[in-house]
Write a protein that holds these residues in place. Structure first.
Motif, PDB file in Angstrom:
ATOM      1  N   ASP A  33       1.064   5.555  -8.007  1.00  0.00           N
ATOM      2  CA  ASP A  33       1.510   6.598  -8.915  1.00  0.00           C
ATOM      3  C   ASP A  33       3.016   6.828  -8.736  1.00  0.00           C
ATOM      4  N   LEU A  34       3.758   6.582  -9.789  1.00  0.00           N
ATOM      5  CA  LEU A  34       5.212   6.756  -9.761  1.00  0.00           C
ATOM      6  C   LEU A  34       5.665   7.922 -10.637  1.00  0.00           C
ATOM      7  N   ALA A  35       4.735   8.804 -10.987  1.00  0.00           N
ATOM      8  CA  ALA A  35       5.046   9.896 -11.910  1.00  0.00           C
ATOM      9  C   ALA A  35       6.201  10.777 -11.430  1.00  0.00           C
ATOM     10  N   ASP A  36       6.302  11.007 -10.126  1.00  0.00           N
ATOM     11  CA  ASP A  36       7.357  11.884  -9.603  1.00  0.00           C
ATOM     12  C   ASP A  36       8.589  11.126  -9.102  1.00  0.00           C
ATOM     13  N   VAL A  37       8.647   9.826  -9.374  1.00  0.00           N
ATOM     14  CA  VAL A  37       9.738   8.985  -8.872  1.00  0.00           C
ATOM     15  C   VAL A  37      10.842   8.854  -9.922  1.00  0.00           C
ATOM     16  N   LYS A  38      12.047   9.220  -9.516  1.00  0.00           N
ATOM     17  CA  LYS A  38      13.213   9.086 -10.402  1.00  0.00           C
ATOM     18  C   LYS A  38      14.149   7.968  -9.941  1.00  0.00           C
ATOM     19  N   THR A  39      14.054   7.635  -8.637  1.00  0.00           N
ATOM     20  CA  THR A  39      14.953   6.634  -8.062  1.00  0.00           C
ATOM     21  C   THR A  39      14.185   5.740  -7.092  1.00  0.00           C
ATOM     22  N   VAL A  40      14.310   4.424  -7.272  1.00  0.00           N
ATOM     23  CA  VAL A  40      13.693   3.441  -6.367  1.00  0.00           C
ATOM     24  C   VAL A  40      14.796   2.589  -5.756  1.00  0.00           C
ATOM     25  N   HIS A  41      14.767   2.491  -4.436  1.00  0.00           N
ATOM     26  CA  HIS A  41      15.684   1.619  -3.695  1.00  0.00           C
ATOM     27  C   HIS A  41      14.889   0.394  -3.282  1.00  0.00           C
ATOM     28  N   LEU A  42      15.400  -0.779  -3.598  1.00  0.00           N
ATOM     29  CA  LEU A  42      14.697  -1.981  -3.156  1.00  0.00           C
ATOM     30  C   LEU A  42      15.669  -3.047  -2.695  1.00  0.00           C
ATOM     31  N   PHE A  43      15.173  -3.869  -1.772  1.00  0.00           N
ATOM     32  CA  PHE A  43      15.976  -4.963  -1.236  1.00  0.00           C
ATOM     33  C   PHE A  43      15.944  -6.127  -2.215  1.00  0.00           C
ATOM     34  N   LEU A  44      16.995  -6.920  -2.202  1.00  0.00           N
ATOM     35  CA  LEU A  44      17.029  -8.141  -3.010  1.00  0.00           C
ATOM     36  C   LEU A  44      16.595  -9.302  -2.128  1.00  0.00           C
ATOM     37  N   PRO A  45      15.758 -10.193  -2.651  1.00  0.00           N
ATOM     38  CA  PRO A  45      15.154 -11.232  -1.803  1.00  0.00           C
ATOM     39  C   PRO A  45      16.156 -12.263  -1.300  1.00  0.00           C
ATOM     40  N   ILE A  46      15.983 -12.639  -0.051  1.00  0.00           N
ATOM     41  CA  ILE A  46      16.740 -13.756   0.523  1.00  0.00           C
ATOM     42  C   ILE A  46      15.838 -14.975   0.366  1.00  0.00           C
ATOM     43  N   GLU A  47      16.171 -15.819  -0.588  1.00  0.00           N
ATOM     44  CA  GLU A  47      15.297 -16.941  -0.937  1.00  0.00           C
ATOM     45  C   GLU A  47      15.041 -17.890   0.226  1.00  0.00           C
ATOM     46  N   ASP A  48      16.089 -18.217   1.008  1.00  0.00           N
ATOM     47  CA  ASP A  48      15.882 -19.183   2.082  1.00  0.00           C
ATOM     48  C   ASP A  48      15.049 -18.611   3.230  1.00  0.00           C
TER      49      ASP A  48
END
Length: 187
Positions: A37-52
């Motif tokens: 449930d993301l109803a109360d979420v205004k901001t998401v922080h996520l890492f960018l994948p390191i492919e290797d």
């Protein structure tokens, strides 16, 4: 098991994954994430994948959020390896990313985000049934999450270890961790 032992095992497990495995597991992680449930979420922080390093493809999450939750602001990190701290930037698209000296994608000149962050997708190599995680050992995320009130969700291709033996006071506990087949919730 110790963090060092778990880190070694997890890195070996990841090495064995094919690109097709990483893609399939990443899609399953997203499927599980879509149930939250993301109803109360205004901001998401996520890492960018390191492919290797065969990390989960979080670009799938960005694309999904943009379609299903276009009002959620997406924030991505930029690491300073001299200070072992991160700055946090508004994500504006793949075209605004560059690879740093460690082959990690990061924002080139994006706007720094200084406001609240409602949810953080946390990178990890391994985690345990109590919600503690093992990362690469630099402590970037523990320092970032210390004292920050946010929901912390780990992403892992593999099931949890029973227990990490050498948890320290400075280790930040996850609220949840998603694996391809399940979502673990920690008290």
């Amino acid at each position: 098991m110790t963090k060092k032992e778990l880190r070694k095992i997890a890195m070996e497990q990841r090495k064995m994954l094919s690109d097709a495995d990483v893609a399939a597991y990443s899609r399953e992680l997203l499927r599980q994430f879509s149930l939250i449930d993301l109803a109360d979420v205004k901001t998401v922080h996520l890492f960018l994948p390191i492919e290797d390093k065969k990390e989960p493809d979080t670009f799938l999450f960005i694309d999904w959020l943009n379609v299903h939750h276009p009002d959620i602001k997406i924030i991505v990190p930029k690491a300073d390896f001299d200070t072992a701290l991160m700055t946090h930037h508004v994500y504006t698209g793949k075209d605004s990313l560059v690879k740093n000296l460690y082959n990690i994608l990061e924002p080139a000149k994006e706007v720094i985000h200084t406001g609240d962050i409602d949810l953080v997708l946390v990178p990890l190599l391994a985690f345990d049934l109590k919600g503690y995680r093992v990362g690469y050992g630099k402590g970037f995320y523990d320092r970032f999450l210390e004292g920050v009130k946010t929901r912390k969700i780990g992403l892992s291709f593999f099931a949890p270890a029973e227990c990490i033996d050498d948890v320290q006071e400075s280790d930040i506990k996850l609220d949840m961790c998603i694996i391809p087949e399940n979502i673990y919730t920690f008290k």
